[in-house]
Design an enzyme around this catalytic site. Structure first.
Site, PDB file in Angstrom:
ATOM      1  N   ASP A  31       0.832  -1.198   0.000  1.00 23.86           N
ATOM      2  CA  ASP A  31       0.000   0.000   0.000  1.00 23.86           C
ATOM      3  C   ASP A  31       0.873   1.257   0.000  1.00 23.86           C
ATOM      4  OD1 ASP A  31      -2.382  -1.417   0.033  1.00 23.86           O
ATOM      5  OD2 ASP A  31      -2.553  -1.373   2.216  1.00 23.86           O
ATOM      6  N   TYR A  35       5.554  -8.709   8.749  1.00 25.13           N
ATOM      7  CA  TYR A  35       5.319  -7.273   8.860  1.00 25.13           C
ATOM      8  C   TYR A  35       5.507  -6.812  10.301  1.00 25.13           C
ATOM      9  CZ  TYR A  35       2.799  -7.812   4.387  1.00 25.13           C
ATOM     10  OH  TYR A  35       2.449  -8.103   3.096  1.00 25.13           O
ATOM     11  N   ASP A  61      -6.824   2.687   7.788  1.00 24.37           N
ATOM     12  CA  ASP A  61      -5.485   3.247   7.965  1.00 24.37           C
ATOM     13  C   ASP A  61      -5.591   4.767   7.919  1.00 24.37           C
ATOM     14  OD1 ASP A  61      -5.826   3.856   5.274  1.00 24.37           O
ATOM     15  OD2 ASP A  61      -4.079   2.735   4.563  1.00 24.37           O
ATOM     16  N   ARG A 101      -4.324  -4.170   7.374  1.00 30.23           N
ATOM     17  CA  ARG A 101      -5.339  -3.169   7.726  1.00 30.23           C
ATOM     18  C   ARG A 101      -6.614  -3.847   8.235  1.00 30.23           C
ATOM     19  NH1 ARG A 101      -6.896  -0.181   2.941  1.00 30.23           N
ATOM     20  NH2 ARG A 101      -5.764  -1.669   1.652  1.00 30.23           N
TER      21      ARG A 101
END
Length: 274
Positions: A53, A81, A95, A187
């Site tokens: 993203d 992550y 987000d 997310r």
């Protein structure tokens, strides 16, 4: 820098194929990176192995030449992550791309509750991708539907989360580390974790640190890519340089709210936009 990441233009063979590890800059799309690298290094055939993203940073893998055949194989590998969830607030995009649409009290939460809420998300789980995502809905990207203000039904899917841990608790923020399968939306994990706690949450920072055995610490920066620009082809060196136009700051589609917040924060004595 390991041997898989050449540090001299002479060591590249883009036609035979290279696997390039890049550290994607904040606000850049994955396509922005591909386009920049392609133009800078004059690569004919190139693609990326797994989208990040715009508001995420970290490991983006680019394959060139014959190595583009490995893209699907690399995309299928396990991902890792790290990042930050902001508890007590939700946003439509899950987000910082969109403004806060709900606020809930969070200060009653204990560390025991925060850690206990992780357990249901480890293993094979059902997850619904965000509306602000590249998932296709009736042939159209979901984020295009979302940015028009329309609703769309997105089907849930199964993903695997092998590890999910909190690495820092400083309410309303919690830092996390996740090891997961292809197709996992961090997310969505932020939204679902906040919902499980009853306080809501959204993602405020995301860094991809690993894809399979490829690691962020071995990645090149975009500045390093620029330094590897090959010399101009023979015959072009004598041409007068084109007059450069003054570049305007880039405004990337979909990040208008995020950019307005950054501009407001940078302006002296100006409160952030609420």
């Amino acid at each position: 820098m390991n041997e898989e990441q050449p540090t001299s233009p002479a060591r590249f063979d883009f036609e035979a194929g290279e696997v390039l590890l890049l550290d994607k800059p904040l606000t850049w799309t994955s396509f922005d990176v591909v386009r920049k690298v392609k133009n800078t290094l004059r690569i004919k055939k190139i693609g990326h192995a797994g989208t990040l993203d715009p508001l995420a940073t970290g490991l983006l893998i680019l394959c060139t030449g014959k190595k583009t055949k490995q893209i699907d194989l690399i995309q299928a590998q396990e991902k890792e992550y790290t990042g930050t969830f902001r508890l007590g607030q939700t946003t439509p995009s899950f987000d910082l791309e969109t403004p806060v649409d709900q606020e809930l009290a969070y200060d009653h939460l204990t560390e025991i509750e925060l850690r206990a809420a992780l357990a249901p998300f480890v293993g094979l789980i059902n997850q619904t991708p965000p509306l602000f995502s590249a998932v296709k809905v009736n042939g159209e990207r979901a984020y295009e539907v979302a940015r028009r203000g329309d609703d769309a039904e997105i089907k849930s899917k199964q993903v695997t989360i092998r590890e999910f841990e909190l690495t820092r608790i400083a309410l309303p923020e919690v830092d996390f580390r996740v090891v997961c399968s292809k197709g996992t939306y961090i997310r969505s994990l932020a939204r679902d974790y906040g919902a499980a706690l009853g306080v809501g949450a959204h993602l405020t920072k995301l860094v991809r640190t690993r894809i399979g055995e490829y690691r962020l610490e071995d990645a090149l920066t975009m500045e390093a890519i620029q330094a590897l620009r090959p010399p101009r082809p023979e015959g072009e060196a004598d041409r007068p340089p084109r007059q450069r136009r003054e570049r305007q700051p880039e405004r990337r589609t979909g990040l208008e709210y995020y950019q307005s917040q950054q501009d407001a924060a940078a302006a002296p004595d100006t409160p952030p936009v609420s």
